[in-house]
Design a protein around this motif. Structure first.
Motif, PDB file in Angstrom:
ATOM      1  N   ARG A   1     -49.358  40.712  22.909  1.00  0.00           N
ATOM      2  CA  ARG A   1     -50.089  39.454  23.115  1.00  0.00           C
ATOM      3  C   ARG A   1     -49.155  38.360  23.634  1.00  0.00           C
ATOM      4  O   ARG A   1     -49.580  37.493  24.407  1.00  0.00           O
ATOM      5  N   LYS A   2     -47.899  38.421  23.212  1.00  0.00           N
ATOM      6  CA  LYS A   2     -46.936  37.453  23.746  1.00  0.00           C
ATOM      7  C   LYS A   2     -46.682  37.720  25.225  1.00  0.00           C
ATOM      8  O   LYS A   2     -46.614  36.792  26.039  1.00  0.00           O
TER       9      LYS A   2
ATOM     10  N   GLY B   1     -50.010  34.923  25.282  1.00  0.00           N
ATOM     11  CA  GLY B   1     -50.597  34.297  24.101  1.00  0.00           C
ATOM     12  C   GLY B   1     -51.996  33.777  24.384  1.00  0.00           C
ATOM     13  O   GLY B   1     -52.792  34.442  25.049  1.00  0.00           O
TER      14      GLY B   1
ATOM     15  N   VAL C   1     -48.282  30.836  21.447  1.00  0.00           N
ATOM     16  CA  VAL C   1     -47.978  32.032  20.642  1.00  0.00           C
ATOM     17  C   VAL C   1     -47.780  31.707  19.159  1.00  0.00           C
ATOM     18  O   VAL C   1     -47.447  32.577  18.368  1.00  0.00           O
TER      19      VAL C   1
END
Lengths: 517, 517
Positions: A507-508, A512, A181
């Motif tokens: 996205r995390k 990631g 990430v």
């Protein structure tokens, strides 16, 4: 220490941004410097052609190893000879020549703050901060591994320095953020703590696409606008000699496909990854850069592409990289000639191998700037803060280099010759044996007549001694802390900030990006 | 402390010289650097002409104060308008134009060791040591007034540094020698401790004639040869604005009459002794330089003359002189353009305003070198050792600057492009993913492939730290002492040495020179 997106800082920061926005427009940045004289040619037209032809011969006869199936397929479709039993790709001369001239000679790299957008190409110069250092240093804290706090502070410091026009990558690697990430947090910091144009690392497809999306969100534009207006750039380093690896090929393909900027820079240290002769190292550099150009222009003809030169030499006694050397200066001039031959923007660097802020740090940097600027650099990487051959970023050096870049900016301002500037009336008024301090011509101009540096100490010896005999290092140390303390976050539209934060959070949540690149 | 001519040192020194002479010829010095590319023009041809015309207007309409009866008489005879009631001299345009083009574009300045003679002009560069500093410094001794011991040691140190081609004056003023005989002792030291070309100060007729005679004796030549072969040079500073004082005019007249070299350098700091605008300061510089040219070429048409540019600016907050500034760099480029317009060798300088050996000392020096070298400098004054705006000479800076000059020398070496240098076979042999360290092409060249600096420390951080984290200042301090310890006096024919000593002794007996200049 880390300012994560979930801290209570956010509401307060938003409040300040809104106040700033309410207070007026974003601060206007100074115009980019432009080179007022032709770049210096180190070799004749015949010599340049010989280097060009040697590169074509390397590409056609030796070829490059391309470690990427899609890239090989693209190149094969264009006429490259792809060895079925290996990664070797050979580039027929006609293929290379067909791709030269397709990329734009000059283009704008857009920032989320339009006043910070930069032109790359022509006679324009754009200066990046230091990038990609694994370590960071300042006098009090010494040299330490890269981390997010120092990363953020270097972004903050660089944001306050007008001679740093854009980010060339992470000033220092925020290595305490998990690699899956890291790009999300680091780009979040870069896009929120500063409003200058950004770079993203080519570390695999997911990261590239995340970066492109974050640049789009930060600018508040749609996909079509993004494809018209390049909004981030990536540095692609070939693995010299003559190898193009997977993440780098991913980068060229994904950036070109979306019309974002590829800067292909072979890492050709003469005597190690390239021939020990500068002509040979530059010929190999040129072959590798042209291979990248062929790929980018095959993916999308006309996509923005810059020619990177990074040829320096190693210390032949130890193999250690050397920077700011006479050999680097010569290679920088010839690299610029080659870029101009192909009508491409030219990337060079401000480099030094010094371990501490001393005369070596200064003279190697200015020598590398000399080669870059007189060679016609358009995109200056590592412009401010680079130390130790790139192994550490320095807070003090960032301020010192920013001052050097400012001096170069003033050096490049066009020379004015007119009646006012020729000042014949002032000479007449003062006359032989007089003094110009008090005359009207001086009085009307003295405040802004000359560049006023941050670092240089022009006090007389006695006054300087009474002040404790400070060095440039002392002054830079004080100045960087003063500037950090005075830093103000640039405004960002709250809706955009929210969208960007949501993207990062999503996205995390998805985990990631893969870390096996 | 002083090594006077009468000490017991003399026989021993002679003995060593004889041994050295017996052992072979004087060591060959390296060839002078030559600029391989055209100098950079900062202004257009039209702008250059406007500056030229402004200078002619200054000379014709405002004129200069010439504080010297003979100079006025010479100029009047040539057609200058000499005001009977004052020192004002006005130069009709035709007079100035008639004198342009008479002086040689390039000439040789002869050293007593022919291998050390230098060409001044064309694309040749010659680097002088620091000159005329009233104080001297090294780390252990601190800053102290000039004295003969330090003067001699700076000569010895500079003699060992090959990138210092000639003496631009006394590296530091040997102020403990009485002014009436200082020139005799100081020139004795310069001519015996070193065999590089010399400079003499224009401080009145007797000193000028003594210096010319000592240069002649040291070279072992007759008067006719001396007049054919310039063997010393003098810097003539106009008292800006627009004043030419007595000792300076004496210098022009006596040097030109004997066909020795005059370098006319107006001391035009913009905002103080010249207009606050760079175009104005350069126009005034040009007027003053042309006035000197007119006088020298009136005394002896064709006598060697160099165009000096020293335009920098002052710190407008304090009036302190500033060096290595963007303004100085621009003025250095335009000064070179003007010198080329008049087909004259061009003098510029390596300057800095730093009080100590820090980043400022390095970056200001390299910036001034950048302006000088790209501006087409032929004679670089203060090349090595200048600090604090010329107020002190530094042992450490002399070594650092000598290294900078060496780097520039290597930067200027012509770029080689041929099959050997293009190294296609080596690239083929090493191939994609390989390494060049071990290949035959590298092995055959690695020893001398790259410039090896004295000062730069390219060790990795850990090794450097284990060695005590030395700075460039530390290394220069160690190096200057090592070089001084290894210094060997260059040989001199005993008969010449005796003649020179006898001349000095005779002139001392006669009381030296008047001190009321």
């Amino acid at each position: 220490m880390e300012l994560s997106l979930e801290t209570s800082e956010r509401p307060r920061r938003r409040g300040r941004e809104e106040r700033q926005r309410a207070g007026g427009a974003a601060p206007a940045s100074r115009p980019q410097p432009r080179r007022p004289f032709p770049a210096v040619n180190a070799v004749s037209a015949d010599q340049l052609e010989a280097i060009h032809l040697a590169s074509l011969q390397i590409l056609e006869e030796i070829g490059l190893d391309v470690l990427h199936a899609e890239a090989k397929a693209i190149l094969k479709a264009e006429g490259a000879e792809v060895d079925p039993g290996s990664d070797r790709v050979r580039f027929p001369r006609g293929l290379v020549e067909a791709k030269i001239g397709l990329a734009p000679q000059s283009f704008t790299l857009h920032a989320r703050n339009p006043a910070r957008s930069v032109v790359l190409g022509g006679d324009h110069l754009a200066f990046c901060s230091v990038a990609s250092a694994p370590n960071v240093a300042d006098r009090e804290g010494g040299r330490r591994p890269g981390n997010r706090q120092d990363y953020q502070n270097l972004i903050r410091l660089g944001h306050t320095l007008d001679s740093i026009h854009l980010w060339g990558g992470y000033p220092v690697e925020p290595a305490d953020i998990h690699a899956s990430v890291r790009h999300l947090d680091a780009l979040w910091d870069m896009l929120t703590l500063s409003d200058k144009p950004i770079h993203a690392y080519s570390l695999g497809r997911e990261r590239n696409l995340d970066a492109i999306e974050m640049a789009r969100i930060a600018r508040g534009i749609d996909q079509e606008t993004l494809e018209r207006e390049p909004s981030l750039f990536t540095i692609i380093n070939s693995s010299s000699p003559l190898r193009l690896d997977t993440p780098m090929m991913e980068g060229v393909i994904q950036m070109a496909r979306r019309n974002q900027v590829t800067v292909l820079t072979p890492f050709t240290l003469a005597g190690a990854m390239a021939p020990v002769t500068i002509a040979g190292a530059v010929a190999q550099q040129n072959a590798e850069a042209l291979a990248g150009l062929v790929l980018a222009q095959s993916v999308r003809p006309g996509s923005p592409f810059a020619y990177g030169g990074f040829t320096s030499n190693v210390d032949m006694k130890t193999g250690a990289p050397a920077f700011g050397t006479p050999e680097q200066m010569k290679a920088a001039l010839v690299g610029g000639q080659l870029a101009r031959r192909y009508s491409l923007p030219y990337r060079s660097s401000n480099t030094c191998a010094a371990n501490t802020i001393d005369v070596q740090a200064a003279y190697e940097s200015v020598f590398s700037l000399w080669g870059a600027v007189m060679g016609g650099v358009n995109l200056l990487m590592h412009g401010a803060g680079w130390m130790e051959g790139g192994l550490h970023a320095s807070f003090e050096k960032m301020v010192i280099d920013a001052d050097l870049l400012d001096m170069i900016t003033h050096f490049l301002m066009p020379f004015q010759v007119n009646d006012d500037e020729l000042a014949l009336e002032a000479v007449r008024e003062v006359g032989p044996g007089g003094h110009f301090f008090g005359c009207a011509h001086t009085q009307a101009r003295y405040r802004n007549a000359f560049f006023a540096p941050m670092i240089s100490d022009w006090r007389n010896y006695e006054t300087w001694q009474e002040a404790g005999s400070p060095t440039g290092y002392d002054r830079a140390n004080r100045l960087y802390k003063e500037r950090l303390a005075a830093y103000e976050e640039p405004p960002m539209d709250p809706a955009i900030r929210e969208e960007l934060a949501a993207f990062v959070a999503k996205r995390k949540e998805e985990g990631g990006a893969p870390t096996d690149f």
